[in-house]
Motif scaffolding. Structure first.
Motif, PDB file in Angstrom:
ATOM      1  N   GLY A  19     -43.764 -40.715   3.577  1.00  0.00           N
ATOM      2  CA  GLY A  19     -44.219 -41.201   4.867  1.00  0.00           C
ATOM      3  C   GLY A  19     -43.750 -42.576   5.252  1.00  0.00           C
ATOM      4  N   ASP A  20     -43.039 -43.266   4.385  1.00  0.00           N
ATOM      5  CA  ASP A  20     -42.573 -44.619   4.665  1.00  0.00           C
ATOM      6  C   ASP A  20     -41.086 -44.628   4.995  1.00  0.00           C
ATOM      7  N   ALA A  21     -40.730 -45.470   5.966  1.00  0.00           N
ATOM      8  CA  ALA A  21     -39.323 -45.797   6.203  1.00  0.00           C
ATOM      9  C   ALA A  21     -39.006 -47.097   5.477  1.00  0.00           C
ATOM     10  N   TYR A  22     -37.733 -47.388   5.329  1.00  0.00           N
ATOM     11  CA  TYR A  22     -37.314 -48.570   4.580  1.00  0.00           C
ATOM     12  C   TYR A  22     -36.220 -49.324   5.310  1.00  0.00           C
ATOM     13  N   LEU A  23     -36.307 -50.653   5.231  1.00  0.00           N
ATOM     14  CA  LEU A  23     -35.206 -51.535   5.611  1.00  0.00           C
ATOM     15  C   LEU A  23     -34.701 -52.201   4.342  1.00  0.00           C
ATOM     16  N   GLY A  24     -33.400 -52.154   4.136  1.00  0.00           N
ATOM     17  CA  GLY A  24     -32.817 -52.689   2.914  1.00  0.00           C
ATOM     18  C   GLY A  24     -31.830 -53.803   3.192  1.00  0.00           C
ATOM     19  N   VAL A  25     -31.952 -54.893   2.454  1.00  0.00           N
ATOM     20  CA  VAL A  25     -30.980 -55.987   2.471  1.00  0.00           C
ATOM     21  C   VAL A  25     -30.165 -55.879   1.183  1.00  0.00           C
ATOM     22  N   VAL A  26     -28.849 -55.810   1.326  1.00  0.00           N
ATOM     23  CA  VAL A  26     -27.986 -55.533   0.172  1.00  0.00           C
ATOM     24  C   VAL A  26     -26.822 -56.520   0.131  1.00  0.00           C
ATOM     25  N   PRO A  27     -26.900 -57.556  -0.720  1.00  0.00           N
ATOM     26  CA  PRO A  27     -25.758 -58.443  -0.955  1.00  0.00           C
ATOM     27  C   PRO A  27     -24.948 -57.955  -2.164  1.00  0.00           C
ATOM     28  N   PHE A  28     -23.625 -58.081  -2.094  1.00  0.00           N
ATOM     29  CA  PHE A  28     -22.789 -57.688  -3.231  1.00  0.00           C
ATOM     30  C   PHE A  28     -21.371 -58.182  -3.019  1.00  0.00           C
ATOM     31  N   VAL A  29     -20.536 -57.928  -3.999  1.00  0.00           N
ATOM     32  CA  VAL A  29     -19.120 -58.278  -3.928  1.00  0.00           C
ATOM     33  C   VAL A  29     -18.303 -56.996  -3.972  1.00  0.00           C
ATOM     34  N   MET A  30     -17.388 -56.853  -3.018  1.00  0.00           N
ATOM     35  CA  MET A  30     -16.415 -55.761  -3.032  1.00  0.00           C
ATOM     36  C   MET A  30     -15.117 -56.316  -3.618  1.00  0.00           C
ATOM     37  N   SER A  31     -14.658 -55.724  -4.703  1.00  0.00           N
ATOM     38  CA  SER A  31     -13.451 -56.222  -5.354  1.00  0.00           C
ATOM     39  C   SER A  31     -12.448 -55.089  -5.559  1.00  0.00           C
ATOM     40  N   ASP A  32     -11.201 -55.478  -5.813  1.00  0.00           N
ATOM     41  CA  ASP A  32     -10.114 -54.520  -6.045  1.00  0.00           C
ATOM     42  C   ASP A  32     -10.020 -53.493  -4.919  1.00  0.00           C
ATOM     43  N   ILE A  33     -10.203 -53.949  -3.677  1.00  0.00           N
ATOM     44  CA  ILE A  33     -10.126 -53.048  -2.526  1.00  0.00           C
ATOM     45  C   ILE A  33      -8.662 -52.775  -2.217  1.00  0.00           C
ATOM     46  N   SER A  34      -8.305 -51.503  -2.158  1.00  0.00           N
ATOM     47  CA  SER A  34      -6.910 -51.168  -1.873  1.00  0.00           C
ATOM     48  C   SER A  34      -6.822 -49.743  -1.343  1.00  0.00           C
ATOM     49  N   PRO A  35      -5.785 -49.467  -0.519  1.00  0.00           N
ATOM     50  CA  PRO A  35      -5.515 -48.082  -0.170  1.00  0.00           C
ATOM     51  C   PRO A  35      -5.221 -47.283  -1.432  1.00  0.00           C
ATOM     52  N   ARG A  36      -5.527 -46.028  -1.395  1.00  0.00           N
ATOM     53  CA  ARG A  36      -5.359 -45.192  -2.581  1.00  0.00           C
ATOM     54  C   ARG A  36      -3.951 -45.322  -3.153  1.00  0.00           C
ATOM     55  N   GLY A  37      -3.869 -45.727  -4.423  1.00  0.00           N
ATOM     56  CA  GLY A  37      -2.600 -45.799  -5.118  1.00  0.00           C
ATOM     57  C   GLY A  37      -1.791 -47.045  -4.842  1.00  0.00           C
ATOM     58  N   VAL A  38      -2.332 -47.984  -4.022  1.00  0.00           N
ATOM     59  CA  VAL A  38      -1.600 -49.209  -3.685  1.00  0.00           C
ATOM     60  C   VAL A  38      -2.352 -50.396  -4.287  1.00  0.00           C
ATOM     61  N   PRO A  39      -1.754 -51.139  -5.206  1.00  0.00           N
ATOM     62  CA  PRO A  39      -2.459 -52.234  -5.886  1.00  0.00           C
ATOM     63  C   PRO A  39      -2.555 -53.479  -5.006  1.00  0.00           C
ATOM     64  N   PHE A  40      -3.394 -53.420  -3.971  1.00  0.00           N
ATOM     65  CA  PHE A  40      -3.515 -54.524  -3.020  1.00  0.00           C
ATOM     66  C   PHE A  40      -4.514 -55.564  -3.517  1.00  0.00           C
ATOM     67  N   GLY A  41      -5.714 -55.124  -3.936  1.00  0.00           N
ATOM     68  CA  GLY A  41      -6.640 -55.994  -4.635  1.00  0.00           C
ATOM     69  C   GLY A  41      -7.418 -56.979  -3.786  1.00  0.00           C
ATOM     70  N   LEU A  42      -7.779 -56.635  -2.562  1.00  0.00           N
ATOM     71  CA  LEU A  42      -8.588 -57.505  -1.723  1.00  0.00           C
ATOM     72  C   LEU A  42      -9.995 -57.637  -2.308  1.00  0.00           C
ATOM     73  N   GLU A  43     -10.620 -58.838  -2.136  1.00  0.00           N
ATOM     74  CA  GLU A  43     -11.974 -59.062  -2.644  1.00  0.00           C
ATOM     75  C   GLU A  43     -12.738 -59.969  -1.691  1.00  0.00           C
ATOM     76  N   PHE A  44     -13.997 -59.629  -1.410  1.00  0.00           N
ATOM     77  CA  PHE A  44     -14.848 -60.497  -0.597  1.00  0.00           C
ATOM     78  C   PHE A  44     -16.311 -60.099  -0.771  1.00  0.00           C
ATOM     79  N   GLY A  45     -17.192 -61.030  -0.416  1.00  0.00           N
ATOM     80  CA  GLY A  45     -18.620 -60.758  -0.427  1.00  0.00           C
ATOM     81  C   GLY A  45     -19.038 -60.004   0.822  1.00  0.00           C
ATOM     82  N   GLU A  46     -20.102 -59.202   0.674  1.00  0.00           N
ATOM     83  CA  GLU A  46     -20.651 -58.465   1.812  1.00  0.00           C
ATOM     84  C   GLU A  46     -22.172 -58.522   1.755  1.00  0.00           C
ATOM     85  N   LEU A  47     -22.775 -58.515   2.917  1.00  0.00           N
ATOM     86  CA  LEU A  47     -24.227 -58.543   3.047  1.00  0.00           C
ATOM     87  C   LEU A  47     -24.603 -57.613   4.181  1.00  0.00           C
ATOM     88  N   ASN A  48     -25.455 -56.608   3.900  1.00  0.00           N
ATOM     89  CA  ASN A  48     -25.807 -55.692   4.980  1.00  0.00           C
ATOM     90  C   ASN A  48     -27.308 -55.480   5.093  1.00  0.00           C
TER      91      ASN A  48
END
Length: 234
Positions: free
Chosen positions: A39-68
């Protein structure tokens, strides 16, 4: 599922507050329904770090913090996540995410400090929105408070975290979805000292009462697909 992007999520805190379902329902686009647990709904605050972000098979390696700030919804019975905002500390990443995923990303200045490992991990996460949008600030220390384990199916932790789809809409109200994939979460009960959190006000919510439910997540490898128009039950 086709994999558009590969990445690792780490130093992630799930902080959830219970709210009445109608508080969430009145903010959702047409076609999205509130998902509740006992019966309850939820609001969530989620801080984290996204690392090694790259298109599939491409070693691009972008990294940054995210907060949602997020909540939980269904579309024709299929559960997913709905994001009110995703603040990120990367100009290129914000531009790409807005273009590819139709998500409300905003540029923010972030300072993330860490120490320790495993159950001794401690994170200091500070974020200040710099986009031309309502001011949003977050400043917290957090970390795991016990051992890690996989949530039991059907449990509240599983309801809040085992979500493999997000929903979004365009300006015309068309509903889109994006799928992600990863192994089940490994979570630990967490502690958090949240000094500043204006994400609720920035998105038009009153601050929920009570203490948040806190979980810290072990690093996890994630793949993400492109968004698709929701055309009905699959």
């Amino acid at each position: 599922m086709r994999n558009l992007l590969e990445m690792t999520w780490r130093d992630l805190l799930f902080a959830h507050w219970t709210v009445p379902p109608e508080t969430v329902a009145e903010t959702l686009p047409d076609g999205l329904a509130v998902d509740t647990f006992d019966g309850d709904a939820y609001l969530g605050v989620v801080p984290f770090v996204m690392s090694d972000i790259s298109p599939r098979g491409v070693p691009f390696g972008l990294e940054f913090g995210e907060l949602n700030l997020r909540t939980y919804v269904t579309v024709d019975g299929r559960p997913g996540v709905y994001f009110y905002n995703l603040d990120a500390d990367d100009r290129i990443g914000v531009a790409i995410a807005r273009a590819l995923f139709q998500l409300p990303y905003y540029r923010a200045a972030m300072d993330i400090e860490t120490r320790g490992e495993g159950t001794d991990r401690e994170v200091r996460f500070r974020s200040r929105r710099t986009s031309d949008a309502p001011d949003a600030r977050f400043d917290a220390r957090y970390g795991p408070d016990s051992d890690f384990s996989t949530p039991d199916p059907g449990s509240l932790p599983a309801f809040l975290t085992e979500r493999y789809r997000f929903y979004t809409t365009d300006r015309g109200g068309t509903v889109y979805y994006g799928d992600i994939d990863h192994e089940p979460w490994s979570l630990a009960p967490a502690w958090a000292d949240i000094e500043t959190n204006t994400l609720f006000a920035a998105n038009g919510f009153d601050r929920p009462g009570g203490n948040p439910l806190l979980y810290f997540a072990a690093p996890i490898a994630v793949t993400a697909d492109r968004i698709r128009r929701f055309a009905g039950p699959e």
